[in-house]
Design an enzyme around this catalytic site. Sequence first.
Site, PDB file in Angstrom:
ATOM      1  CE  LYS A   1     -12.275   9.254 -17.671  1.00 45.77           C
ATOM      2  NZ  LYS A   1     -12.571  10.487 -16.978  1.00 45.77           N
TER       3      LYS A   1
ATOM      4  CE1 TYR B   1     -16.187  12.689 -15.352  1.00 43.66           C
ATOM      5  CE2 TYR B   1     -15.687  12.616 -13.012  1.00 43.66           C
ATOM      6  CZ  TYR B   1     -16.070  11.981 -14.175  1.00 43.66           C
ATOM      7  OH  TYR B   1     -16.347  10.645 -14.158  1.00 43.66           O
TER       8      TYR B   1
ATOM      9  NE  ARG C   1      -2.888   0.407   3.347  1.00 39.34           N
ATOM     10  CZ  ARG C   1      -2.224   0.559   4.511  1.00 39.34           C
ATOM     11  NH1 ARG C   1      -1.519   1.643   4.741  1.00 39.34           N
ATOM     12  NH2 ARG C   1      -2.290  -0.370   5.439  1.00 39.34           N
TER      13      ARG C   1
ATOM     14  CG  ASP D   1      -9.170  17.080 -13.841  1.00 35.26           C
ATOM     15  OD1 ASP D   1      -8.468  16.511 -14.695  1.00 35.26           O
ATOM     16  OD2 ASP D   1     -10.257  16.632 -13.434  1.00 35.26           O
TER      17      ASP D   1
END
Length: 379
Positions: A195, A98, A46, A170
């Site tokens: 994306k 978004y 992790r 972003d």
Amino acid sequence: MKFATKAIHSGLSADPTTGAIMTPIYQTSTFVQQSPGKHKGYEYARTQNPTRDALERNLAALENGSHGLCFASGMAAIDTIIKLFKPGDEIISANDLYGGTYRLFTKVFEPYGIKFHFVSMKDKDSIESVVNKNTKMIWLETPTNPMISIIDLKMVAEVAKKHKLIYAVDNTFATPYLQRPIDFGADIVMHSVTKYLGGHSDVIMGAVIVKDEKLCERLSFIQNSCGAVPGPNDCFLVLRGIKTLHLRMERHCENGRKVASFLAEHPKVAAVNWPGFETHPGHLIARNQMKDFGGMISFTLKEDSQKAAFTILEKFELFALAESLGGVESLCGHPASMTHAAIPKTEREKVGVKDSLIRLSVGIEDADDLIDDLAKALG
Ligand SMILES: *Cc1c(COP(=O)(O)O)cnc(C)c1O
């Protein structure tokens, strides 16, 4: 080093144990220690994983940052950034956003006492009108989703600097190939790696890139504490995707230009949103901060109804009707009922998300075939 070389080499080196040229998928949850606390730099996956490390270094290089952090999704990346703040803090966000980000801000973080101001970022005044002593960060996307508007990265950097605010961008739509916000003064760059960076519609992932050591430490602490990290398999897929990012983006831009020009001439189309047109209000800014204009396009119909849009969306054969963007294949969507369904109608219409608005993610197929498909669907 230039971009294409960085995409293929930055952060990567042959595997020290075998010489494998491709970064191995370290499919392990833990790492053996020689003696308590004595290890090879890895304790638990992790916290750190060598496959993820390679991707994080590569992304940092592409964005001209110093550190990269990868997450299980774009939303997990944003979630981590907002957890830098505490109740009473205020964030100024662009209002053309978004839908999932808007939902996270208003439905998850507002109840925890963080306040968001959604403003137009066309000029300094509208941003500065909501700055007060509690303001901590400015958040924006450019090009925006789904109106493909352009925000002046340098202008916003000046506001952030003047008021000592963290400045986050972003950069999902542009990718570091087209635009590197850190070069214009951003402190944090965020990606939905899902994306263009992944690029093949086969991974969900997010990333954060910073240039400041302290900020990286705080974000790493949250990343490790909250644990929304990606698996090594997904990191491998994205490393592989990024090796062709520059080539894919070139074709996305070339096809975008052709498709936008076709739509602009079509008698059923009312308006085409694509920053490459000289008539686009953000064209000059885009020229200044982007290498090219990208493959994201949205357009409205002269018959402005959901029904007219749906008829076209159902007729497409090549453009697949699906959420998401940035993959090699072309996708289409209806923002008002899909990506932006979480935003109230009055809010979304304020920024131009009309009922007939159709969004295209132009892929890297042959442009002639894409235009044929559009011509048939528009009838
Ligand atoms: C998709 C997207 C996100 C969310 O990313 P996920 O990987 O789907 O969690 C955030 N911002 C933008 C601009 C996006 O397109």
